[in-house]
Every structure is written in C-alpha cells, then in structure tokens.
Motif scaffolding. Structure first.
Motif, PDB file in Angstrom:
ATOM      1  N   ILE A  81       0.884  -1.038   0.055  1.00 40.23           N
ATOM      2  CA  ILE A  81      -0.098   0.043  -0.065  1.00 40.23           C
ATOM      3  C   ILE A  81       1.035   1.217   0.027  1.00 40.23           C
ATOM      4  N   ILE A  82       0.634   2.129  -0.938  1.00 36.78           N
ATOM      5  CA  ILE A  82       1.258   3.558  -0.738  1.00 36.78           C
ATOM      6  C   ILE A  82       0.619   4.642  -0.156  1.00 36.78           C
ATOM      7  N   GLY A  83       1.261   5.664   0.372  1.00 36.12           N
ATOM      8  CA  GLY A  83       0.770   6.617   0.915  1.00 36.12           C
ATOM      9  C   GLY A  83       2.093   7.455   1.132  1.00 36.12           C
ATOM     10  N   ASP A  84       1.927   8.213   2.642  1.00 35.66           N
ATOM     11  CA  ASP A  84       2.753   9.130   3.057  1.00 35.66           C
ATOM     12  C   ASP A  84       2.963   8.924   4.583  1.00 35.66           C
ATOM     13  N   ALA A  92       4.427   0.300   2.159  1.00 35.48           N
ATOM     14  CA  ALA A  92       4.285  -0.586   3.367  1.00 35.48           C
ATOM     15  C   ALA A  92       4.532  -1.976   2.554  1.00 35.48           C
TER      16      ALA A  92
ATOM     17  N   GLU B 491      -2.168   9.520  11.346  1.00 29.90           N
ATOM     18  CA  GLU B 491      -1.704  10.933  10.967  1.00 29.90           C
ATOM     19  C   GLU B 491      -2.635  11.643  10.172  1.00 29.90           C
ATOM     20  N   HIS B 492      -3.355  10.794   9.251  1.00 35.57           N
ATOM     21  CA  HIS B 492      -4.098  11.228   8.223  1.00 35.57           C
ATOM     22  C   HIS B 492      -5.262  11.474   8.576  1.00 35.57           C
ATOM     23  N   GLY B 522      -3.050  14.653   3.759  1.00 37.09           N
ATOM     24  CA  GLY B 522      -1.945  13.820   3.222  1.00 37.09           C
ATOM     25  C   GLY B 522      -2.535  12.707   2.136  1.00 37.09           C
ATOM     26  N   LEU B 523      -1.616  11.826   1.852  1.00 40.53           N
ATOM     27  CA  LEU B 523      -1.822  10.719   1.004  1.00 40.53           C
ATOM     28  C   LEU B 523      -2.611   9.551   1.479  1.00 40.53           C
ATOM     29  N   GLY B 524      -2.730   9.457   2.957  1.00 41.81           N
ATOM     30  CA  GLY B 524      -3.197   8.104   3.543  1.00 41.81           C
ATOM     31  C   GLY B 524      -2.069   7.284   3.515  1.00 41.81           C
ATOM     32  N   CYS B 525      -2.534   5.937   4.394  1.00 43.05           N
ATOM     33  CA  CYS B 525      -1.253   5.190   4.596  1.00 43.05           C
ATOM     34  C   CYS B 525      -1.691   3.789   4.774  1.00 43.05           C
ATOM     35  N   ASP B 526      -0.807   2.923   4.877  1.00 39.76           N
ATOM     36  CA  ASP B 526      -1.406   1.399   5.258  1.00 39.76           C
ATOM     37  C   ASP B 526      -2.132   0.970   6.518  1.00 39.76           C
ATOM     38  N   LYS B 529      -6.025   3.510   4.906  1.00 42.73           N
ATOM     39  CA  LYS B 529      -6.632   2.968   3.867  1.00 42.73           C
ATOM     40  C   LYS B 529      -7.303   1.593   3.918  1.00 42.73           C
ATOM     41  N   PRO B 530      -6.695   0.521   4.538  1.00 45.50           N
ATOM     42  CA  PRO B 530      -7.163  -0.573   4.621  1.00 45.50           C
ATOM     43  C   PRO B 530      -8.476  -0.449   5.627  1.00 45.50           C
ATOM     44  N   LEU B 552      -6.777   0.394  -1.792  1.00 45.46           N
ATOM     45  CA  LEU B 552      -6.752   0.760  -0.284  1.00 45.46           C
ATOM     46  C   LEU B 552      -6.522  -0.850   0.223  1.00 45.46           C
TER      47      LEU B 552
END
Lengths: 133, 854
Positions: A81-84, A92, B491-492, B522-526, B529-530, B552
């Motif tokens: 999964i990509i993000g920031d 990740a 953090e998102h 932001g962009l989201g994260c792992d 997203k899930p 996601l």
C-alpha cells in the motif's frame, strides 16, 4: 545517484517529468502504458532479470525502487500500500509492513536498510525506466 | 520470623485464597523463606469466585469460576488439602485436629472459615428440595431439582435472595420471593427505594411477598411443598431456597475458647488477631468492633493486614470498611452508598422519583450541607462511582447537591465528579484495593486501554462495578501524561475508527478520496486505507477490487488470497459448515495437482491450497468456480468459517440440525467485512463438538431452540464466549446475530476482535445484552436493515474478478513480462512441496514442481 535525486526532486514538485532531458538514451527502456498502473498502486517490471517496483501516485508522479523486500526476503514491494508518513511518500511491505521511502529507498523502521531507487519517466503515455544509473 | 514457621490456613474460600496469594507475593520462594504453609479446604475444589456464583446458571462452569491459577498450590512450601474439615483446635499444643483424626502443628493459624447461610427455624425446613445458596454443590443440586419443578420460592429478599430468584426464573420456574421485612433489600435500601425495586422486579414476572414470616413447611396439594405463614395464608411450590442472610462460622473458635463478638463472629483487633496471639481471623467469620462484613473487599483487606502483621509490618491496620454496594439484580441497577438510611444525626436528604421509568435516587447530606453521607440508587446507578468517591473521600459537595442525581435537562451527559478531583489515595476498586495512584502508575508505565489496566492492576476484575470510574481516571491520567487520549486512526485522520464509520454512514461517503478530502489530510497510509476500505465494504459492500477501492486493500484483499512468506498465495474455496460433496473434493484435488499446490485441511474445516503465484490465481479460481465453489474469504477481515458438528441428522446425541444452521449462517454472513476476522461455530447439542464457545459467535442447540454465545476467541489469548440469549427460535437467532455483528462493526477499533472489543466495552455483557436483546439504544431495526443490505449485495469476489478483463489483468507478476517470480521455489517434503529455505535456494536443491499449466 545524482540523476536519481534529480528525478525525485522533479517528482515531488508535482509536475510530470515529461520534458526532462534523457542523459543516456540507450539505457532507458519502455515498460508499459501508464494506464496499466492503476492510480495509487504499483506494478513490478522485469528488466535484465532484475525486479523493479514502479508506483503511480494519485497525481501521476512515478517512483521506482527494488521490488525485493530485504526484511521478508520476498519480491513483493510492488504489491504494498502506498501513502505518506509525515508528507514523505512511502510504500508498506505487504509481508511485515516495513515502510520504505519512495524518493530515497530508505527503510523508515530500520536505518541500516537501503533500497536502490531508479529513474522513471512518463513519455507520451508510456512509463520508461532506467536501471543503469 | 523464626526458621521453619508453619502457617496453617483454615478455609480455602475467596478470602483464604487471597491471603495465600498475598503470602506468595511477599515470599515467592516460600521454602527459601523457611515457611511451610498448609491450607485446609472443606469443599472438594479449590477457591472459586462466589461473587459471580449465579453465572453458574448462565453457563459458567466450575473451572470458569475457579480463582486458582493452575499449579499455584504446587509450589514448594505450600500444600492444599481439599475435603479437609477441621474438627477442633488445641490451642495449648498448637494443633489443628482434622475430622479424620489427623493432627497438624501450627506456629500461626489463620481462620478464614467464612459463613453459612442462615436457615430460619421453621418446621419442615429439612424437607427434600429445600436448598441453601452458597457452594457450587448447592447450585448443582438446585439445577437438578429445577429441571423437575414448575415453581420455586426464595426465602429472603436481600441481595443474594434476589440473585437466587433470577436463577430460578432463568430456569423457567414460576418464581416467588418471600421476605420477612416490609421491603426488599432492607439492609441497603430505604422504603421508597424498596417500592421502586419491588415494582421493577414484579415487572419481570417475579412474585414478591413482603412482611411474611414462614411458620411451617408441609405437604402441598398442587405442588411438593406448602409454606404456611404466620397469618395462616399459604403458598405452594416445588422447591425452596433459603437465602435469609449469613452467619459467621465461628464454632471452632467458640469451642476452643476464643473471644466471640457480641453478634457472633471471631473477635479480632485492628491487626486481625483474635484473643490468641497466634491465631488470626479474616473474612466473614471475623467480628471487628462487633461488626461483620459480608462483602469480599473488606475480607481481602483483612487478608492483607494479617499477612503484613505476620511479618512484623504493623503500619497496616484494619479500619473497617465502606459497605457501599452496586449491583445489577435481574437487570435492575441497585446501589447503596454509606449512610443510605440517613441515620446520622441532623442529616438531610434529597430524593428523586420517576414512577414512569421506575427510577429512584436519594442522597443524604450532612447537617451543614457540606458533605455527602450516603445515597440510594434504584433503576439507574450511573452516579454510583461519583457518589461513592465523594462520600468515602469526604469531598466538598457542590452548591446544589440535588443536581448530582437529577437527570440533566438538555439530555447531555453529566460531567460527573471529574477524576482530577479525586485524591491519589482514593480506592477506586475496593475488591482489589486499587487506588487512583496505581491506575496513574499503570498509565505511566504504558497501559492505555481498560483491558491493559485490568491485566496489570487487577482493577475492575472482581465485581466490575468500578470499571466506568477506572476508565474515566485512566483517560484523565493519559491526558496528564501528554499521551492525549488519542484514538485517532493515524496521522491522516483525526478520528477514531468508530467516528470514521459514522461519517461514512451519515454522509454516504463512497470512496477513500472523498473521505480523505472531507475529513483527512495527506495521501493516506497502510493504516487508514485498509480501515477505510473495510468501513466502505461494511456499509456499501461494493466489489473491493474496483478502481479506487483496489489501492486501499491490505495485502491479502489486494489479490484475494493470503500472501505467504515467499510472496506466493494460498487459495481457500468456501465450504459452508464444512460440508463438501465428493465431486467437490475431487475437483479441488485435481486443481491442486494441476497447478502443483500444497494442500492442507484448515482448522476452519476446509481445504487450503498453497504455493500459487499471482498470475496463476485467476486460472485456478476459474476452474474452482466452474466446479461450483466460491471465494472462502480466508484472506479478508471478514466472516471466515462457520464450524459445525454433524448434528442431529447423523449423530445419535444431536438435538438439532447444526450443519443445516451452519450452512445457512455461513451463506448469510459470507463476504461481510468487519474490523477483524469473524469465526462462527454451531454445535448440535451441549457436548459442543464444534467448540462454538471459542468463537466470535457460537450457537448451541437446546431442547427449546438455540443458545447464542458471543465474543469467544481461541488464538493468543483464549476467551470463553458468553451466553447472550437462550432458547431462541431461528428467526430470533438471526436477528440477534445481525444486531450483534453490526453493533460490533459500528463500534470496534481497527483490528479489534470481538473478544477484546467486549473486554473494553464499558458496561460489559449487561450493556451488550441491553443493546442487542432489549434494544436499549433503539438501533435494532437500523442494524438489521444495514445487515440485510450487506446480505442482499453479496457477490462472489472471485467470480467478479475473473470475469472483468481489467481486473484480471492486474494478476500478473510482471507488468512487462509473462514470466513468474523466480524467487518462488519449492523443495519436496512428506510427498508434497514447500517453500525452499534461503540456504536451500543457495544450494539449488530446488525441485521442479509438476505444474501442468502455468
């Protein structure tokens, strides 16, 4: 490395690095149409036996790093999964969830681990990759 | 203390056992400390939780109630003798003589003999089917008699009597409570409170008879017994349980000449020492200042004081106890704090009575109006924690004390006492003597959920009454430590999972991008997203791999398979209830052989095929679908399996068709996305071969329908499921499960199984019952409708995936090559293949798998 950083800087500016001059034209190779990579996902490219994960961010900025996850020993990073994290784009690992910075290849959880990053470009709707740099 | 000191403890009840635990805490190596401890227990089993004895009727076993960790009494220097009754004490020779004649020498003797139920001297009280309510054996006898009885009477309308009445009612008996005093719970509750309590309990179908003095029990005409009262009225019943208070077991002390309190009980001083310097008495058998304590907390306190005193620590003394109580009797909150009857000279009271909702609240304040002396709460005891702490800590009253018990007019939650106002020394959990200070220390050491606080401080693990207050203090302490009670997902998103779920529902949000732009950054994260993918799926149940949702998904959902350590995937077709045809098995065998897959039968009663590469998955699934299979969702945070025993169809013990129900349940809830995976079990009789009580949702057939258990777990931290409802029809069962699952999905944290969710649920099982069964939040219909939406929108994800060329294209190892990942290699073991280890890869010991098709 200088080339890589150049690519990265351009990428984070949000502009597509389409008009970027190509220093070693021979070492660049067309991989796939951009449409083959769904937004905010990655794919894996096979180039001279090497596996490289290419990621397409939501704004079509591209990054390329090793597909091999040294923490699990599996070739899986393109499926992460990509993000920031704190504004820094990351992927990740799907196995043990280590985060790798897409711009630098550094592992967030383990300073001793560093992946290769590769210059990647979008030209006329095609994704181009250079692994000789 | 001298070398080789022998301490004998008489009694292995809750307090006796607690004392031994305190000893062991002080001297983990008893032998090294030259201590020899002998514990004599009269009952056939070691200490168990008598406070929760009534849960025996709702399915708890003697093992569940046990307070003794396995192996505890096996340590060197410690001996527990069961079925060991003490006949006499020879104080002169320091000997304890057992009923079987055995004699034991003691240096120090601790009497923890507890109490016996008081049975009034009524003629006929020894008749058959007359019981007391004290031990597990008593309960077993009551249960046995209850199966043959139609009606039952409890003599005594106190705390235990009402618990006992609940048990009789739950057994399906016509239940009566006969009380000598003019009201129920006369000790704790005042006249007006008794009235409200009575009408609440009568509403539940229990007949209450107050001011009734039984004079004789004789043969009945319509039932086994006839109870005749002093006014010559009578009541007929099949069984009688005496629960008219307790008497201290002080006979050993009396016979050996120890001083006895004015109202009975072994007289003790502030160090819990009797009139003999080498003999201590603790718990319900002891009398301190002519007062006896029928609660467990003061007993534990005495155990701690005694233990300290034995080792020369005299700073700790017994100072009496706060007898405030809060409990739930037949679902009715009852609480009493301090001077509930307003006996203090000059005291005044404020009262609030709501005859519609049947709520009564009273506070007693001092003459000068500055301090709270006591309180009574019936029907709703939300303020208990606040009022009890205010009383015990003599905290100043607010200017208008009536607001402490008045419902707030704007419907908002009351601010309560404010945890910060409490002194560090305030005892929040009186059962286990946990202070506010120790909660603070636990938070400082890193505990930040109520489950962690319970595990490390033991607060809230006995009666549980203090959990809301402990939670409040925990949160306040976390704020203080800068740990900000931050339940933000990541953090998102500055929201908890529950809040995000709510936002998605209310604003009808259908995509992550919309959620992120409206409520995140932001962009989201792992993490987020899930979580968002799961929430979106729980709410709208769209195909999870459609564009916009695919990115996601967690690793497993991303390719609809369980990713393995080498990056290959496993394939699990659904076999509802574990039922599969021979043709189905053959098809699976042929497919596994064709693609060179390792096969194994899973713990969830289906077949798992390992070692598939990404590009093989669509082909494998195409063939499985053609053979009649669909996705088993083994990769999802979703319903996994419904395990079942073979049930009444084949089994000679089966009571109902467990496989049929399991198939129905699995087909109803398949594909349901949740905060974590969900497992079901269905057993066809109480032998429980499907191990349903270790599942998130467990169903067990009874003669009268289905019993529903919830929030069980195997795995890392096993937890027995708890009985939510009994004897349900199939329709009601489905409704209850719909509500339960949707309520879990709505309120749980990310990756929180039902068991930990339940452990963190304020209000516990009672609250869950109220929400699910009694619909206390008025959500029932909504939850059912939401579940129906998910059920109606089910699709086989794999079928959708293989039939959509765009989606199918994603299933390949390389975007620019048809090759497979050459890092996925296998070696042979036990006639199948397994992933090669890194060493084997280097030595190229790899076998070529006979995959016919790539």
């Amino acid at each position: 490395m200088s080339q890589l950083q150049q690519t990265a800087t351009l990428s984070t500016s949000g502009k597509m690095p389409m008009s970027m001059p190509v220093p070693h034209a021979d070492s660049w190779q067309a991989i796939c149409p951009l449409d083959d990579i769904w937004p905010s996902t990655g794919v894996c490219a096979l180039m001279h036996g090497r596996q490289i994960a290419i990621f397409r961010m939501h704004d079509d900025v591209l990054y390329a790093i090793d597909n091999h996850d040294p923490h699990s020993g599996a070739n899986v990073l393109s499926r992460g999964i990509i993000g920031d994290l704190g504004g820094e784009p990351v992927v990740a690992s799907p196995i043990y969830k280590h985060h790798y910075q897409l711009r630098t290849g550094a592992c967030v959880e383990d300073a001793g681990t560093q992946l290769h990053t590769y210059p990647v470009q979008l030209r006329d709707g095609m994704v181009w990759l250079n692994i000789t740099a | 203390m001298d070398a080789n000191t022998h301490i004998v403890v008489v009694g292995n009840g809750m307090v006796g056992h607690y004392f031994v635990q305190e000893l062991v805490k002080r001297h983990p190596d008893l032998a090294a400390a030259n201590l020899q401890i002998t514990v004599l227990g009269e009952e056939p089993r070691p200490a168990y939780d008598r406070v929760h004895l009534s849960s025996f009727f709702s399915g708890s076993t003697a093992e569940d109630l046990s307070l003794v960790e396995p192996g505890f009494y096996d340590r060197p220097g410690l001996e527990l003798r069961l079925n060991a009754r003490v006949g006499m004490i020879d104080r002169r020779q320091h000997l304890v003589i057992l009923a079987d004649g055995d004699a034991l020498h003691y240096d120090k003797l601790v009497l923890a003999t507890g109490s016996v139920p008081f049975v009034p001297g009524v003629a006929g009280r020894d008749r058959e089917n007359c019981f007391v309510y004290r031990t597990i054996e008593d309960l077993e006898a009551m249960t046995a008699a209850g199966t043959k009885a139609k009606s039952g009477v409890v003599v005594g309308g106190g705390l235990l009597g009402l618990e006992c009445a609940k048990a009789l009612r739950d057994m399906g008996l016509e239940t009566h409570v006969v009380e000598f005093a003019p009201r129920l719970m006369a000790m704790q509750v005042d006249e007006a409170g008794g009235q409200v309590l009575r009408s609440k309990i009568e509403e539940l179908g229990v007949h209450v008879h107050t001011s009734r003095n039984t004079t004789a029990i004789t043969d009945g005409a319509t039932a086994r017994h006839r109870m005749v009262f002093f006014d010559e009225t009578w009541l007929e019943t099949d069984m009688i349980v005496f629960s008219a208070g307790i008497r201290p077991r002080d006979e050993l002390a009396r016979e050996s000449g120890l001083a006895i309190g004015a109202r009975g009980g072994i007289a003790i001083d502030n160090s819990c020492r009797s009139s003999d310097h080498d003999i201590y008495a603790i718990g319900e058998c002891a009398s301190w200042n002519d007062e006896m304590f029928g609660l467990v907390a003061p007993g534990y306190d005495m155990a701690r004081v005694t233990c300290a005193h034995l080792f020369g620590d005299t700073t700790n003394t017994f100072q009496g106890a706060d007898m405030s109580t809060k409990l739930k009797l037949m679902g009715v909150d009852v609480a009493s704090v301090g001077d509930a009857h307003g006996k203090t000279h000059g005291s005044r009271s404020y009262q609030y009575l709501d005859e519609v909702r049947k709520v009564y609240k009273k506070i007693v304040v001092s003459e000068d109006g500055k301090q709270l002396l006591g309180a009574v709460l019936i029907g709703n005891a939300d303020e208990y924690g606040t009022l009890q702490q205010m009383t015990v800590n003599a905290m100043p009253l607010p200017e208008n004390p009536e607001f402490l018990i008045l419902p707030s007019s704007d419907g908002k939650e009351k601010s309560g006492l404010g945890a910060d106002a409490l002194p560090e020394s305030a005892v929040l959990c009186s059962c286990n003597n946990v202070t506010k200070g120790s909660i603070g220390a636990a938070v400082a050491a890193g505990s930040c959920t109520i489950a962690e606080i319970k595990a490390c401080t033991k607060a809230g693990t006995a009666c549980g009454g203090c959990v809301p207050l402990v939670t409040q203090v925990m949160k306040a302490e976390m704020l203080k430590h800068g740990m900000a009670v931050n339940n933000h997902l990541c953090e998102h998103f500055p929201y908890s999972r529950q809040e995000l779920y709510h936002l998605v529902r209310v604003e009808q949000i259908k995509s992550f991008d919309e959620l992120l732009s409206k409520h995140g950054k932001g962009l989201g994260c792992d993490i987020c997203k899930p979580t968002a993918a799961s929430i979106l799926a729980s709410c709208w149940n769209d195909f999870i791999l459609k564009k916009g949702l695919a990115s996601l998904q967690d690793s497993n959902d991303y390719f609809l398979g369980n990713i393995q350590k080498d990056g290959s995937y496993s394939v699990v077709p659904r076999m509802p209830g574990g039922e599969v045809t021979p043709d189905g098995l053959i098809a699976i065998g042929q497919i596994a052989k064709k693609y060179g897959l390792y096969t194994k039968v899973t713990g969830g009663a289906r077949v798992d095929m390992f070692g598939a590469r990404v590009e093989q998955l669509p082909n494998i699934w195409e063939e499985l679908i053609a053979a009649g299979f669909e996705s088993g969702h083994a990769y999802g945070k979703s319903l996994r399996t419904v395990k079942s025993c073979v049930g009444s169809t084949w089994c000679r013990y089966g009571v109902d068709d467990s496989v049929g129900l399991a198939v129905q349940l699995e087909n109803r809830y398949k594909g349901l996305r949740a905060p974590h995976k969900i497992k079901f079990g269905v057993s066809g009789c109480t032998r429980e071969c499907a191990e349903a009580q270790g599942k998130d949702v467990g169903v067990i057939a009874t003669e009268n329908g289905w019993n529903l258990y919830v929030c069980g777990n195997g795995g890392m931290k096993p937890r027995h499921a708890e009985l939510l409802a009994s004897d349900l029809s199939k329709e009601d069962l489905l409704r209850m499960i719909d509500r339960f699952l949707m309520f879990y999905i709505r309120t749980a944290d990310r990756l929180q199984r039902t068991s930990t969710w339940r452990d963190n649920l304020e209000g516990g099982l009672d609250y869950l019952k109220n929400v699910v069964i009694h619909d206390s939040l008025g959500l029932g219909a909504e939850l059912e409708a939401q579940m129906q939406h998910v059920v109606d929108n089910y699709q086989d994800e794999w079928k959708t995936a293989v039939t959509d060329p765009e989606v199918r294209k994603r299933f390949r190892s390389f975007v620019n090559s048809p090759e497979g990942d050459n890092n996925i290699v296998f070696v042979q073991e036990r006639e199948q293949m397994r992933p090669a280890t890194p060493a084997e890869k280097q030595q190229s010991k790899i076998i070529q798998i006979l995959a016919l098709v790539d």
